[in-house]
Design a protein around this motif. Structure first.
Motif, short mmCIF file in Angstrom:
data_model
loop_
_atom_site.label_atom_id
_atom_site.label_comp_id
_atom_site.label_asym_id
_atom_site.label_seq_id
_atom_site.Cartn_x
_atom_site.Cartn_y
_atom_site.Cartn_z
N THR A 105 0.84 -1.20 0.00
CA THR A 105 0.00 0.00 0.00
C THR A 105 0.87 1.25 0.00
N VAL A 106 0.56 2.18 -0.89
CA VAL A 106 1.22 3.49 -0.89
C VAL A 106 0.53 4.32 0.20
N VAL A 107 1.34 4.91 1.07
CA VAL A 107 0.80 5.68 2.19
C VAL A 107 1.26 7.12 2.08
N LYS A 147 -8.06 20.48 4.29
CA LYS A 147 -6.74 19.86 4.17
C LYS A 147 -6.87 18.44 3.60
N GLN A 148 -7.90 17.71 4.00
CA GLN A 148 -8.12 16.37 3.48
C GLN A 148 -8.36 16.40 1.97
N ALA A 149 -9.14 17.36 1.51
CA ALA A 149 -9.40 17.48 0.07
C ALA A 149 -8.09 17.79 -0.68
N LYS A 150 -7.29 18.66 -0.12
CA LYS A 150 -6.01 19.01 -0.75
C LYS A 150 -5.08 17.79 -0.79
N LEU A 151 -5.01 17.06 0.31
CA LEU A 151 -4.16 15.88 0.36
C LEU A 151 -4.65 14.81 -0.62
N THR A 152 -5.96 14.71 -0.78
CA THR A 152 -6.52 13.76 -1.74
C THR A 152 -6.06 14.11 -3.15
N ARG A 153 -6.14 15.40 -3.51
CA ARG A 153 -5.67 15.83 -4.83
C ARG A 153 -4.18 15.57 -5.01
N LEU A 154 -3.40 15.87 -3.96
CA LEU A 154 -1.96 15.64 -4.03
C LEU A 154 -1.64 14.16 -4.18
N GLY A 155 -2.34 13.32 -3.45
CA GLY A 155 -2.11 11.87 -3.53
C GLY A 155 -2.42 11.33 -4.91
N LEU A 156 -3.54 11.73 -5.46
CA LEU A 156 -3.92 11.28 -6.80
C LEU A 156 -2.90 11.77 -7.84
N ARG A 187 -3.56 4.92 0.90
CA ARG A 187 -4.29 5.41 2.07
C ARG A 187 -3.60 6.66 2.60
N PHE A 188 -4.30 7.33 3.51
CA PHE A 188 -3.79 8.55 4.13
C PHE A 188 -3.63 8.32 5.63
N ASP A 189 -2.42 8.55 6.12
CA ASP A 189 -2.14 8.48 7.55
C ASP A 189 -1.81 9.87 8.05
N HIS A 237 0.35 7.91 15.82
CA HIS A 237 0.20 7.53 14.41
C HIS A 237 -1.24 7.09 14.17
N ILE A 238 -1.91 7.78 13.27
CA ILE A 238 -3.30 7.45 12.94
C ILE A 238 -3.33 6.87 11.54
N GLN A 239 -3.46 5.55 11.46
CA GLN A 239 -3.52 4.88 10.17
C GLN A 239 -4.89 5.09 9.55
N ASN A 240 -4.91 5.22 8.22
CA ASN A 240 -6.16 5.40 7.49
C ASN A 240 -6.98 6.51 8.15
N ALA A 241 -6.35 7.66 8.36
CA ALA A 241 -6.93 8.76 9.11
C ALA A 241 -8.20 9.33 8.48
N PHE A 242 -8.29 9.27 7.16
CA PHE A 242 -9.49 9.76 6.48
C PHE A 242 -9.60 9.10 5.11
N GLU A 243 -10.82 9.09 4.61
CA GLU A 243 -11.08 8.58 3.27
C GLU A 243 -10.86 9.71 2.27
N PRO A 244 -10.48 9.38 1.04
CA PRO A 244 -10.35 10.43 0.01
C PRO A 244 -11.66 11.20 -0.11
N THR A 245 -11.53 12.49 -0.35
CA THR A 245 -12.71 13.35 -0.37
C THR A 245 -12.87 14.06 -1.71
N GLY A 246 -14.02 14.67 -1.89
CA GLY A 246 -14.27 15.46 -3.09
C GLY A 246 -14.48 14.60 -4.31
N ASP A 247 -14.07 15.11 -5.46
CA ASP A 247 -14.23 14.41 -6.73
C ASP A 247 -13.28 13.25 -6.91
N TYR A 248 -12.48 12.97 -5.90
CA TYR A 248 -11.40 11.98 -6.04
C TYR A 248 -11.68 10.72 -5.23
#
Length: 137
Positions: A55-57, A80-89, A103-105, A122-133
């Protein structure tokens, strides 16, 4: 002698940089392989990109000197979650990894000025991807 002289002239690390270095050490001890640190793109920056098993984290590191007002992880809000989702994608696209699980930690660090070692949460899988992603897996 030379080392002591050089260390006096070395610029001290910022709290954020110390926190990211501590988070990377912590994750390595857990068996994660650190792929990138401070990965920048036109969209912003991912603090740490790691691999945990297959898994890419994407890891967001939040460092504070005190937890009086709120837990450091509380700073990873919906925006911040939406921004991180865009960055991850974007990262997955750039590196041709769209078929990989991701996943996002969040690594929340409290590091008072008078302590040599921080408290790390350490919070594993801290949030689900958000927004259009949300097609992220």
């Amino acid at each position: 002698m030379l080392f002591r002289w050089l260390s006096q002239w070395r610029k001290p690390q910022s709290l954020g940089a110390r926190g990211e270095a501590a988070a990377a050490r912590f994750l390595r001890r857990l068996g994660y392989k650190i792929i990138a640190r401070s990965d920048r793109s036109k969209l912003g920056e991912i603090d740490i990109v790691a691999v945990d098993g297959r898994t890419v984290v994407f890891v967001e590191v939040k460092t504070r000197t005190t937890s009086d007002s709120a837990h450091p992880a509380d700073a990873v809000d919906a925006v911040k979650q939406a921004k991180l989702t865009r960055l991850g994608l974007s990262y997955l696209r750039r590196h041709n990894l769209l078929e990989c699980k991701a996943r996002f930690d969040v690594v929340a660090i409290t590091w008072p000025d008078d302590q040599r070692q921080p408290t790390i949460d350490h919070i594993q899988n801290a949030f689900e991807p958000t927004g259009d992603y949300q097609m992220f897996s």
